[in-house]
Design an enzyme around this catalytic site. Structure first.
Site, PDB file in Angstrom:
ATOM      1  N   ASP A 186       0.850  -1.446  -0.485  1.00 37.10           N
ATOM      2  CA  ASP A 186      -0.075   0.246  -0.188  1.00 37.10           C
ATOM      3  C   ASP A 186       1.085   1.176   0.118  1.00 37.10           C
ATOM      4  O   ASP A 186       2.211   1.049   0.289  1.00 37.10           O
ATOM      5  CB  ASP A 186      -1.017   0.032   0.933  1.00 37.10           C
ATOM      6  CG  ASP A 186      -0.279  -0.351   2.183  1.00 37.10           C
ATOM      7  OD1 ASP A 186       0.839  -0.433   2.706  1.00 37.10           O
ATOM      8  OD2 ASP A 186      -1.071  -1.071   3.354  1.00 37.10           O
ATOM      9  N   ASP A 204      -7.905  -1.397  14.317  1.00 38.98           N
ATOM     10  CA  ASP A 204      -8.941  -2.669  14.123  1.00 38.98           C
ATOM     11  C   ASP A 204      -9.621  -3.177  12.827  1.00 38.98           C
ATOM     12  O   ASP A 204     -10.470  -3.113  12.489  1.00 38.98           O
ATOM     13  CB  ASP A 204      -9.906  -0.990  13.205  1.00 38.98           C
ATOM     14  CG  ASP A 204      -9.225  -0.626  11.965  1.00 38.98           C
ATOM     15  OD1 ASP A 204      -7.995  -1.807  11.093  1.00 38.98           O
ATOM     16  OD2 ASP A 204      -9.183   1.088  11.249  1.00 38.98           O
ATOM     17  N   HIS A 217      -7.553  -4.026   9.716  1.00 31.86           N
ATOM     18  CA  HIS A 217      -6.898  -3.686   8.821  1.00 31.86           C
ATOM     19  C   HIS A 217      -5.768  -4.303   8.466  1.00 31.86           C
ATOM     20  O   HIS A 217      -5.003  -4.727   9.135  1.00 31.86           O
ATOM     21  CB  HIS A 217      -7.465  -2.221   8.345  1.00 31.86           C
ATOM     22  CG  HIS A 217      -6.079  -1.258   8.307  1.00 31.86           C
ATOM     23  ND1 HIS A 217      -6.156  -0.549   9.318  1.00 31.86           N
ATOM     24  CD2 HIS A 217      -4.875  -1.259   8.187  1.00 31.86           C
ATOM     25  CE1 HIS A 217      -5.404   0.046   9.555  1.00 31.86           C
ATOM     26  NE2 HIS A 217      -4.300  -0.908   9.092  1.00 31.86           N
ATOM     27  N   GLU A 247      -9.500  -0.558   5.050  1.00 27.69           N
ATOM     28  CA  GLU A 247     -10.836  -0.398   6.838  1.00 27.69           C
ATOM     29  C   GLU A 247     -11.940  -1.024   6.593  1.00 27.69           C
ATOM     30  O   GLU A 247     -11.791  -2.142   5.452  1.00 27.69           O
ATOM     31  CB  GLU A 247     -10.799   1.693   6.276  1.00 27.69           C
ATOM     32  CG  GLU A 247      -9.967   2.197   6.291  1.00 27.69           C
ATOM     33  CD  GLU A 247      -8.876   1.945   7.898  1.00 27.69           C
ATOM     34  OE1 GLU A 247      -8.592   0.944   8.386  1.00 27.69           O
ATOM     35  OE2 GLU A 247      -7.831   3.384   8.095  1.00 27.69           O
TER      36      GLU A 247
HETATM   37  C1  GLP Z   1      -0.108   1.159   8.507  1.00 20.46           C
HETATM   38  C2  GLP Z   1      -0.813  -0.801   7.114  1.00 20.46           C
HETATM   39  C3  GLP Z   1      -0.339  -1.195   7.688  1.00 20.46           C
HETATM   40  C4  GLP Z   1      -0.522  -1.918   8.846  1.00 20.46           C
HETATM   41  C5  GLP Z   1      -0.706  -0.955  10.424  1.00 20.46           C
HETATM   42  C6  GLP Z   1      -0.437  -2.153  11.337  1.00 20.46           C
HETATM   43  O1  GLP Z   1      -1.418   1.117   8.422  1.00 20.46           O
HETATM   44  N1  GLP Z   1      -0.869   0.230   6.059  1.00 20.46           N
HETATM   45  O2  GLP Z   1      -0.141  -2.520   6.761  1.00 20.46           O
HETATM   46  O3  GLP Z   1      -0.271  -3.597   8.996  1.00 20.46           O
HETATM   47  O4  GLP Z   1      -0.555  -0.217   9.472  1.00 20.46           O
HETATM   48  O5  GLP Z   1       0.624  -0.724  11.234  1.00 20.46           O
HETATM   49  P1  GLP Z   1       1.919  -1.458  12.765  1.00 20.46           P
HETATM   50  O6  GLP Z   1       2.827  -2.316  12.553  1.00 20.46           O
HETATM   51  O7  GLP Z   1       2.396  -0.473  12.962  1.00 20.46           O
HETATM   52  O8  GLP Z   1       1.136  -2.006  14.312  1.00 20.46           O
END
Ligand code: GLP
Length: 261
Positions: free
Chosen positions: A67, A136, A138, A143
């Site tokens: 992404d 949440d 995702h 989302e």
């Molecule tokens: C962002 C990314 C996701 C990731 C999420 C959680 O939203 N787009 O790919 O899984 O963050 O991040 P973290 O691992 O820092 O909690």
């Protein structure tokens, strides 16, 4: 899906890095789908250590993004392109030519989304897709209530995700973009192996819903239940709300080591 409970984030990183190394040994030009956020960092560190020690040759590996933020200027340190270059491409000694991602700076974003989806397929598909999980539920930036059949497209971030990600922008939510490009859930499900890593208590509820709840668009990660080779690696804290934790532990303990993830 297979659920593997590890003592801590470092152990999860090592386990997944070994699975990636095993993939590269049997397919040196494998396409590695990488995720951003704090969670996968131990994976990248462990994989880079294996490359540095000669335990695996990653010189022909290819890397693709999950992404991207829309509207951050090219080269912005928190654009996911910059993050993946810094955390994966450079430490593995790969060239930027072996790396692809969606163009969040394109004038025609819709065309950029379609082009990215097409380029993944033209590259032969993703061999292993790493995933984190949002609080949440995702995956990527899909989302809650994203279509389970969605393709790479533009999404609007929830307030929760912008709050969660503000730490990468000096704690200032105003700097966190509202829009992103993300591989769709349908796109993600086309990867040959999905590996989700979740660590810390803050992810425990999302993990429980993903693994033990129904498949539902309101918990996008629950779509992993539809995939024939999905692995969820969680530390003890992230596993703390799994009712089936004893069963997952026993199943993994009984698994022959040669099988890998
Ligand atoms: C962002 C990314 C996701 C990731 C999420 C959680 O939203 N787009 O790919 O899984 O963050 O991040 P973290 O691992 O820092 O909690």
């Amino acid at each position: 899906m297979e659920v593997v409970i590890v003592p801590d984030a470092a152990a999860g990183g090592e386990l997944i890095a070994e699975a990636m190394a095993a993939l590269l040994r049997r397919k040196p030009d494998a396409l590695l789908g990488v995720a951003t956020g704090s969670t996968p960092v131990p994976i990248y560190e462990a994989l880079a250590a294996k490359v540095a020690s000669g335990a695996v040759d990653a010189s022909r590996a290819r890397v693709c993004q999950l992404d991207e933020y829309v509207g951050l200027p090219s080269g912005h340190p928190e654009s996911y392109r910059s993050v993946v270059l810094r955390q994966v491409v450079e430490p593995l000694g790969l060239s930027t030519g072996s790396f692809m991602g969606p163009d969040g700076t394109a004038d025609d974003l819709l065309a950029a989304c379609e082009a990215y989806d097409r380029s993944l397929a033209e590259a032969g598909g993703v061999d292993i897709q790493l995933l984190g999980i949002g609080t949440d539920g995702h995956i990527g930036f899909n989302e809650p209530c994203s279509s389970l059949a969605s393709r790479t497209r533009i999404k609007t971030l929830t307030e929760q995700t912008r709050v969660d990600n503000a730490r990468f922008f000096d704690g200032d939510i105003e700097q966190v973009p509202h829009h992103v490009i993300t591989q769709g859930i349908g796109t993600i499900l086309e990867a040959r192996h999905l590996v989700l890593l979740a660590t810390g208590e803050g992810k425990a509820e999302a993990v429980a819903q993903t693994v033990e709840g129904p498949v539902a668009a309101v918990v996008p990660a629950s779509a992993l239940q539809l995939h024939r080779h999905a692995t969820v690696v969680v530390d003890e804290a992230a596993a703390s709300k799994l009712k089936l934790a004893p069963y997952f532990r026993a199943t993994y303990a009984a698994k022959p080591a040669w099988q890998g993830l």
